[in-house]
Design an enzyme around this catalytic site. Structure first.
Site, mmCIF file in Angstrom:
data_model
loop_
_atom_site.group_PDB
_atom_site.id
_atom_site.type_symbol
_atom_site.label_atom_id
_atom_site.label_comp_id
_atom_site.label_asym_id
_atom_site.label_seq_id
_atom_site.Cartn_x
_atom_site.Cartn_y
_atom_site.Cartn_z
ATOM 1 N N GLU A 1 -3.841 58.792 31.534
ATOM 2 C CA GLU A 1 -4.471 59.925 30.645
ATOM 3 C C GLU A 1 -4.185 59.752 29.398
ATOM 4 O OE1 GLU A 1 -3.298 64.061 31.120
ATOM 5 O OE2 GLU A 1 -5.403 64.383 31.255
ATOM 6 N N GLY B 1 -1.424 71.922 33.300
ATOM 7 C CA GLY B 1 -0.631 71.125 32.541
ATOM 8 C C GLY B 1 -0.863 69.839 32.977
ATOM 9 N N THR C 1 0.388 66.397 34.886
ATOM 10 C CA THR C 1 0.569 65.800 36.237
ATOM 11 C C THR C 1 2.186 65.651 36.584
ATOM 12 O OG1 THR C 1 -1.478 64.736 36.404
ATOM 13 C CG2 THR C 1 0.190 64.165 38.085
ATOM 14 N N ALA C 2 2.681 65.389 35.661
ATOM 15 C CA ALA C 2 4.256 65.110 35.767
ATOM 16 C C ALA C 2 4.902 66.514 36.000
ATOM 17 C CB ALA C 2 5.072 64.194 34.654
ATOM 18 N N THR C 3 4.521 67.496 34.953
ATOM 19 C CA THR C 3 5.031 68.500 35.243
ATOM 20 C C THR C 3 4.857 69.621 36.511
ATOM 21 O OG1 THR C 3 4.746 68.962 32.628
ATOM 22 C CG2 THR C 3 5.356 70.957 33.953
ATOM 23 N N LYS D 1 3.590 82.054 30.500
ATOM 24 C CA LYS D 1 4.325 81.423 29.716
ATOM 25 C C LYS D 1 3.547 80.452 29.328
ATOM 26 C CE LYS D 1 6.974 77.516 28.948
ATOM 27 N NZ LYS D 1 6.056 77.126 27.698
ATOM 28 N N CYS E 1 -9.122 68.735 29.507
ATOM 29 C CA CYS E 1 -8.843 67.898 30.830
ATOM 30 C C CYS E 1 -10.278 67.194 31.359
ATOM 31 C CB CYS E 1 -8.257 68.874 31.716
ATOM 32 S SG CYS E 1 -9.169 70.410 31.870
ATOM 33 N N GLU F 1 -3.364 72.837 38.369
ATOM 34 C CA GLU F 1 -4.369 72.180 37.751
ATOM 35 C C GLU F 1 -4.047 71.146 36.660
ATOM 36 O OE1 GLU F 1 -7.436 72.651 38.248
ATOM 37 O OE2 GLU F 1 -7.331 74.602 39.400
HETATM 38 P P1 NAD Z 1 2.848 70.261 30.096
HETATM 39 O O1 NAD Z 1 2.840 69.927 31.604
HETATM 40 O O2 NAD Z 1 3.510 69.434 29.079
HETATM 41 O O3 NAD Z 1 2.884 71.798 29.831
HETATM 42 C C1 NAD Z 1 2.178 72.642 30.473
HETATM 43 C C2 NAD Z 1 2.876 73.928 30.539
HETATM 44 O O4 NAD Z 1 4.102 73.731 31.178
HETATM 45 C C3 NAD Z 1 3.503 74.410 29.045
HETATM 46 O O5 NAD Z 1 3.614 75.995 29.051
HETATM 47 C C4 NAD Z 1 5.033 74.033 29.260
HETATM 48 O O6 NAD Z 1 6.064 74.630 28.410
HETATM 49 C C5 NAD Z 1 5.396 73.992 30.862
HETATM 50 N N1 NAD Z 1 6.388 73.301 31.464
HETATM 51 C C6 NAD Z 1 6.884 72.085 31.064
HETATM 52 N N2 NAD Z 1 7.896 71.747 31.820
HETATM 53 C C7 NAD Z 1 7.838 72.638 32.755
HETATM 54 C C8 NAD Z 1 8.497 72.738 33.772
HETATM 55 N N3 NAD Z 1 9.694 71.903 34.265
HETATM 56 N N4 NAD Z 1 8.616 73.798 34.930
HETATM 57 C C9 NAD Z 1 7.386 74.888 34.555
HETATM 58 N N5 NAD Z 1 6.820 74.697 33.326
HETATM 59 C C10 NAD Z 1 6.951 73.652 32.549
HETATM 60 O O7 NAD Z 1 1.001 69.920 29.625
HETATM 61 P P2 NAD Z 1 0.480 69.839 28.110
HETATM 62 O O8 NAD Z 1 1.034 68.596 27.691
HETATM 63 O O9 NAD Z 1 0.938 71.418 27.556
HETATM 64 O O10 NAD Z 1 -1.041 69.920 28.452
HETATM 65 C C11 NAD Z 1 -1.724 68.762 28.555
HETATM 66 C C12 NAD Z 1 -2.226 68.408 30.100
HETATM 67 O O11 NAD Z 1 -2.740 69.646 30.802
HETATM 68 C C13 NAD Z 1 -3.083 67.333 30.128
HETATM 69 O O12 NAD Z 1 -2.660 66.534 31.342
HETATM 70 C C14 NAD Z 1 -4.101 68.001 30.678
HETATM 71 O O13 NAD Z 1 -5.161 66.952 31.443
HETATM 72 C C15 NAD Z 1 -3.610 69.073 31.377
HETATM 73 N N6 NAD Z 1 -4.734 70.454 31.502
HETATM 74 C C16 NAD Z 1 -5.422 70.354 32.828
HETATM 75 C C17 NAD Z 1 -6.540 71.320 32.825
HETATM 76 C C18 NAD Z 1 -7.110 71.383 34.380
HETATM 77 O O14 NAD Z 1 -7.841 72.409 34.435
HETATM 78 N N7 NAD Z 1 -7.213 70.510 35.319
HETATM 79 C C19 NAD Z 1 -6.786 72.052 31.842
HETATM 80 C C20 NAD Z 1 -6.331 71.851 30.687
HETATM 81 C C21 NAD Z 1 -5.195 70.788 30.578
#
Ligand code: NAD
Length: 480
Positions: free
Chosen positions: A384, A225, A227-229, A172, A281, A247
């Site tokens: 962040e 993605g 932290t809230a997700t 996804k 990130c 992550e």
């Molecule tokens: P996001 O959490 O909004 O989305 C990430 C993914 O999760 C997307 O595919 C989204 O459609 C999906 N998603 C959203 N709600 C969901 C739910 N309820 N259940 C399951 N899936 C869901 O994050 P983003 O805005 O796409 O990415 C940015 C964030 O990712 C930043 O906080 C960044 O720090 C983090 N990030 C972390 C790393 C790491 O290795 N730690 C690497 C890259 C990005």
């Protein structure tokens, strides 16, 4: 580009019949559409992956390895097409996509294609009574959920170890950046991958990600993605005892000690703070500088920030492209305003958008911004932002630097700059985070574990850790 789902080896229209607009951040215009998936599509994909699992998990390791290697070579042969798609989807400079994102995605596939051929199980002899053989078994259908900032790089980092170990998967990608995942799906058959081994469902997180995580036939979730997700996913999976790797976000510190090579520290800090418009990130968004070198460092940093070439991501001269969406642009601007409200001084940048003309006049551009004079506990230093906005703060002792660095709810990574090897070890050990780079940043060796602590992550990924994550140990105890 019209992005459809990829289910059971077929390109499948969304069952709702609806598509979301795919907007190019650099222009603000719609340039394609992406399937708006829903729970019905997710169920179709999980069923296909479940059907494919017995065949794929019993496919010889050499064959699985060969298919992943071929997939890597197919992407490599189309590097320019992938780089362009990545740049148009994300707003990042095409040079970055061409030299970092796509090559690293290719490396992910190659690395795990070969790593699996060296992965071995263990045996232990228990006195002279028994021999224990510990097998590693694939877990079944994996949910692989990735974000928009490094779309293909992070997606392949999940796909490669999951498939190499004999699992099947439903991927996804972020709804904001679906293009490279779609291009990858067009190469699976040519690589020799059987239908159903990798399925990709596009759409919003709530309609695709959430039902995928909750699906009764999905037992393993690898998520990158926000932290809230991650917290929402953890809540869903905990009562079902699913295996999960999360992550998540970061608020990383770059610490410059008085004995650092200042020129090199400034040069790399430009990359670690502003690459991909600060949307990595591991970007260092809090720069901590020893008071004796603070002015020198800040002056040189600001000088370089003001010289960054902001413009069309498809232009090879561009250093800073657009941020990913209009909503993200507004969020970043709010934080710049907040920095002033919290008592900070803007020594570079600000809320005023940069002057970008021509094709990109309506794109989502932010002026790279440097803020000084903020307390470590204010919101700008705690939350962040995920954009080209950094704070610079002086410190007086190693202890104070470590205290500042650790003073957030996150624990992803840090970089430190010193020529004193003892200090480097001492400080690296005291920092509460998953990775510390010393006199460098983002140098990656795929064999090492990578991940975060506190609100940044749960479960390390990378190298052998990933091969272990996607398998379960099964011990067979044979009495002698
Ligand atoms: P996001 O959490 O909004 O989305 C990430 C993914 O999760 C997307 O595919 C989204 O459609 C999906 N998603 C959203 N709600 C969901 C739910 N309820 N259940 C399951 N899936 C869901 O994050 P983003 O805005 O796409 O990415 C940015 C964030 O990712 C930043 O906080 C960044 O720090 C983090 N990030 C972390 C790393 C790491 O290795 N730690 C690497 C890259 C990005």
């Amino acid at each position: 580009m019209r992005v459809t789902h990829f289910i059971d080896g077929e390109f499948v229209e969304p069952s709702s019949g609806t598509y979301l607009p795919n907007i190019e951040p650099a222009t603000g215009s719609t340039y394609g559409e992406v399937a708006a998936g829903n729970p019905t599509d997710v169920d179709l994909a999980v069923r296909a992956a479940s059907r494919a699992f017995p065949g794929w998990s019993s496919t010889p390791v050499e064959r699985r390895s060969q298919i992943l290697s071929t997939l890597a070579s197919l992407i490599e042969a189309r590097l320019e097409e992938f780089a362009r798609a990545e740049s148009m989807d994300t707003g990042k400079p095409i040079t970055l996509a061409r030299t970092v994102d796509i090559p690293r995605a290719i490396n992910n596939l190659r690395f795990f294609a070969t790593a699996i051929t060296h992965f071995h199980s263990e045996s232990h002899s228990t006195n002279s009574d028994a021999i224990n053989v510990t097998l590693r078994k694939p877990r079944g259908v994996c949910a692989l959920i990735s974000p928009w900032n490094l779309p293909l790089y992070l997606f392949t980092w999940k796909i490669a170890p999951a498939l190499a170990t004999g699992n099947t998967a439903v991927g996804k990608p972020s709804e904001l950046t679906p293009a490279t995942a779609y291009l990858l799906s067009t190469l699976c058959a040519e690589a020799g991958m059987p239908p159903g081994v990798l399925n990709i469902v596009h759409g919003h997180g709530q309609n695709v990600g959430a039902p995928l995580v909750a699906h009764a036939d999905v037992d393993t979730i690898s998520f990158t993605g926000g932290t809230a997700t991650g917290a929402a996913i953890a809540e869903t999976v905990a009562p079902a005892f699913k295996k999960v790797a999360l992550e998540m976000g970061g608020k990383n510190a770059s610490i410059i000690f008085s004995d650092a090579d200042i020129e090199q520290a400034v040069r790399t800090t430009m990359a670690s703070s502003f690459s991909n418009q600060g949307q990595i990130c591991h970007c260092g968004s809090r720069i901590l500088v020893h008071r004796t070198v603070y002015n020198t460092f800040l002056t040189r940093l600001v000088e370089r920030v003001n010289k960054l070439e902001i413009g069309d991501p498809l232009d090879a001269k561009t250093d800073q492209g657009a941020v990913v969406s209009e909503a993200h642009l507004q969020k970043i601007r709010q934080y710049i305003k907040l920095a002033v409200d919290e008592g900070g001084t803007l020594v570079a940048g600000g809320t005023e958008p940069p002057r970008v003309t021509g094709r990109c006049a309506d794109g989502f551009f932010v002026t790279p911004t440097v803020v000084t004079g903020l307390d470590m506990h204010c919101r700008v230093n705690q939350e962040e932002i995920f954009g080209p906005v950094v704070t610079v703060t002086p410190f007086d002792s190693d202890g104070e630097a470590v205290g500042y660095a650790n003073a957030t709810p996150y624990g992803l990574s840090a970089s430190i700059w010193t020529r004193d090897i003892s200090r480097a070890y001492r400080v690296a050990d005291a920092l509460v985070c998953g990775t510390v780079w010393v006199n460098c940043w983002m140098v990656r060796d795929l064999r090492v574990p990578i991940g975060g602590t506190k609100r940044s992550g749960l479960g390390h990924e990378g190298g052998v850790e990933a091969l272990r994550f996607f398998t379960d140990p099964k011990n067979v105890c044979v009495a002698i």
